[in-house]
Design a protein around this motif. Structure first.
Motif, PDB file in Angstrom:
ATOM      1  N   GLU A  46      -0.329 -15.598  -3.957  1.00  0.00           N
ATOM      2  CA  GLU A  46      -0.710 -15.081  -2.827  1.00  0.00           C
ATOM      3  C   GLU A  46      -1.163 -13.642  -3.128  1.00  0.00           C
ATOM      4  O   GLU A  46      -0.717 -13.046  -4.084  1.00  0.00           O
ATOM      5  CB  GLU A  46       0.465 -15.113  -1.906  1.00  0.00           C
ATOM      6  CG  GLU A  46       1.817 -14.241  -2.473  1.00  0.00           C
ATOM      7  CD  GLU A  46       2.583 -14.033  -1.502  1.00  0.00           C
ATOM      8  OE1 GLU A  46       2.559 -14.138  -0.251  1.00  0.00           O
ATOM      9  OE2 GLU A  46       3.817 -13.778  -1.681  1.00  0.00           O
ATOM     10  N   LYS A  58      -5.100  -2.506   1.490  1.00  0.00           N
ATOM     11  CA  LYS A  58      -4.416  -3.086   2.549  1.00  0.00           C
ATOM     12  C   LYS A  58      -3.160  -4.233   1.841  1.00  0.00           C
ATOM     13  O   LYS A  58      -3.355  -4.078   0.553  1.00  0.00           O
ATOM     14  CB  LYS A  58      -5.149  -4.298   2.640  1.00  0.00           C
ATOM     15  CG  LYS A  58      -6.443  -3.641   3.798  1.00  0.00           C
ATOM     16  CD  LYS A  58      -7.370  -4.728   4.223  1.00  0.00           C
ATOM     17  CE  LYS A  58      -8.575  -4.093   5.267  1.00  0.00           C
ATOM     18  NZ  LYS A  58      -9.325  -5.350   5.589  1.00  0.00           N
ATOM     19  N   TYR A  59      -2.349  -4.400   2.587  1.00  0.00           N
ATOM     20  CA  TYR A  59      -1.019  -4.904   2.112  1.00  0.00           C
ATOM     21  C   TYR A  59      -0.497  -6.019   2.911  1.00  0.00           C
ATOM     22  O   TYR A  59      -0.917  -6.076   4.193  1.00  0.00           O
ATOM     23  CB  TYR A  59       0.140  -4.283   1.908  1.00  0.00           C
ATOM     24  CG  TYR A  59      -0.138  -2.562   1.344  1.00  0.00           C
ATOM     25  CD1 TYR A  59      -0.668  -1.557   1.628  1.00  0.00           C
ATOM     26  CD2 TYR A  59       0.004  -2.785  -0.322  1.00  0.00           C
ATOM     27  CE1 TYR A  59      -0.989  -0.292   0.713  1.00  0.00           C
ATOM     28  CE2 TYR A  59      -0.213  -1.766  -1.197  1.00  0.00           C
ATOM     29  CZ  TYR A  59      -0.836  -0.512  -0.415  1.00  0.00           C
ATOM     30  OH  TYR A  59      -1.187   0.627  -1.170  1.00  0.00           O
ATOM     31  N   ALA A  60       0.167  -7.000   2.233  1.00  0.00           N
ATOM     32  CA  ALA A  60       0.549  -8.144   2.701  1.00  0.00           C
ATOM     33  C   ALA A  60       1.697  -7.683   3.641  1.00  0.00           C
ATOM     34  O   ALA A  60       2.344  -6.612   3.221  1.00  0.00           O
ATOM     35  CB  ALA A  60       1.019  -9.486   2.030  1.00  0.00           C
ATOM     36  N   ASP A  61       2.093  -8.261   4.824  1.00  0.00           N
ATOM     37  CA  ASP A  61       3.329  -7.733   5.731  1.00  0.00           C
ATOM     38  C   ASP A  61       4.432  -7.706   4.754  1.00  0.00           C
ATOM     39  O   ASP A  61       5.450  -6.776   5.034  1.00  0.00           O
ATOM     40  CB  ASP A  61       3.275  -8.564   6.763  1.00  0.00           C
ATOM     41  CG  ASP A  61       2.175  -8.507   7.888  1.00  0.00           C
ATOM     42  OD1 ASP A  61       2.200  -9.346   8.791  1.00  0.00           O
ATOM     43  OD2 ASP A  61       1.478  -7.386   7.654  1.00  0.00           O
ATOM     44  N   SER A  62       4.776  -8.686   4.055  1.00  0.00           N
ATOM     45  CA  SER A  62       5.832  -8.853   3.175  1.00  0.00           C
ATOM     46  C   SER A  62       6.161  -7.678   2.243  1.00  0.00           C
ATOM     47  O   SER A  62       7.228  -7.496   1.800  1.00  0.00           O
ATOM     48  CB  SER A  62       5.824 -10.250   2.446  1.00  0.00           C
ATOM     49  OG  SER A  62       4.912 -10.197   1.487  1.00  0.00           O
ATOM     50  N   LYS A  64       4.450  -4.331   2.943  1.00  0.00           N
ATOM     51  CA  LYS A  64       4.048  -3.273   3.352  1.00  0.00           C
ATOM     52  C   LYS A  64       5.105  -2.213   3.399  1.00  0.00           C
ATOM     53  O   LYS A  64       6.017  -2.637   3.931  1.00  0.00           O
ATOM     54  CB  LYS A  64       3.406  -3.418   4.741  1.00  0.00           C
ATOM     55  CG  LYS A  64       2.585  -2.380   5.461  1.00  0.00           C
ATOM     56  CD  LYS A  64       1.921  -3.028   6.534  1.00  0.00           C
ATOM     57  CE  LYS A  64       1.006  -4.011   6.395  1.00  0.00           C
ATOM     58  NZ  LYS A  64      -0.038  -4.732   7.414  1.00  0.00           N
ATOM     59  N   GLY A  65       4.740  -0.986   3.259  1.00  0.00           N
ATOM     60  CA  GLY A  65       5.840   0.186   3.079  1.00  0.00           C
ATOM     61  C   GLY A  65       6.763   0.287   2.091  1.00  0.00           C
ATOM     62  O   GLY A  65       7.419   1.317   1.718  1.00  0.00           O
ATOM     63  N   ARG A  66       6.503  -0.738   1.020  1.00  0.00           N
ATOM     64  CA  ARG A  66       7.446  -0.762  -0.021  1.00  0.00           C
ATOM     65  C   ARG A  66       6.445  -0.798  -1.272  1.00  0.00           C
ATOM     66  O   ARG A  66       6.834  -0.070  -2.335  1.00  0.00           O
ATOM     67  CB  ARG A  66       8.295  -1.919  -0.352  1.00  0.00           C
ATOM     68  CG  ARG A  66       9.063  -2.096   0.916  1.00  0.00           C
ATOM     69  CD  ARG A  66      10.248  -3.248   0.534  1.00  0.00           C
ATOM     70  NE  ARG A  66       9.467  -4.807   0.761  1.00  0.00           N
ATOM     71  CZ  ARG A  66       9.542  -5.404  -0.520  1.00  0.00           C
ATOM     72  NH1 ARG A  66      10.140  -5.147  -1.452  1.00  0.00           N
ATOM     73  NH2 ARG A  66       8.765  -6.534  -0.371  1.00  0.00           N
ATOM     74  N   ASP A  89      10.690 -10.874  -4.198  1.00  0.00           N
ATOM     75  CA  ASP A  89       9.555 -10.379  -4.680  1.00  0.00           C
ATOM     76  C   ASP A  89       9.501 -10.875  -6.325  1.00  0.00           C
ATOM     77  O   ASP A  89       8.352 -10.789  -7.072  1.00  0.00           O
ATOM     78  CB  ASP A  89       9.680  -8.753  -4.958  1.00  0.00           C
ATOM     79  CG  ASP A  89       9.696  -8.030  -3.278  1.00  0.00           C
ATOM     80  OD1 ASP A  89      10.419  -7.209  -3.570  1.00  0.00           O
ATOM     81  OD2 ASP A  89       8.851  -8.762  -2.660  1.00  0.00           O
TER      82      ASP A  89
END
Length: 120
Positions: A46, A58-62, A64-66, A89
């Protein structure tokens, strides 16, 4: 010949951090949108992060922020700073360039990847 070499993985406790690197050769790196992918055991590979030539991410929601993806065009290298790591992870992480029309991997040949294991 395209060569992608990932490094920086390892074993880390939940909540810890790692910084992955991917050095590319044989491509016009600065013009390419690059992506970080991961593949956990028994799951499909993925896309978790991407960065355009100018540096938009851009980031996957899983993640995002990390996770934070960056690039150094002078070194033909992309990075993935991973913070607040979770057991989910855990995966082998790979980089590749992305096809601009559908964000799927551009190159058929992948690097060896780098293993990230998050466990206490």
């Amino acid at each position: 010949q395209v060569q992608l070499v990932e490094s920086g993985g390892g074993l880390v406790q939940p909540g810890g951090s790692l910084r992955l690197s991917c050095a590319a050769s044989g491509i016009i790196f600065s013009s390419k949108t690059m992506g970080w992918f991961r593949q956990a055991p028994g799951k499909q590979r993925e896309l978790v992060a991407s960065i355009t030539s100018p540096g938009s991410t851009k980031y996957a929601d899983s993640v995002k922020g990390r996770f934070t993806m960056s690039r150094d065009n002078a070194k033909n290298t992309v990075y993935l700073q991973m913070n607040s790591l979770k057991p989910e992870d855990t995966a082998v992480y790979y980089c590749n360039a992305l096809r601009p029309w559908d964000n799927r991997p551009l190159y058929v040949d992948w690097g060896q990847g780098t293993q990230v294991t998050v466990s206490s």
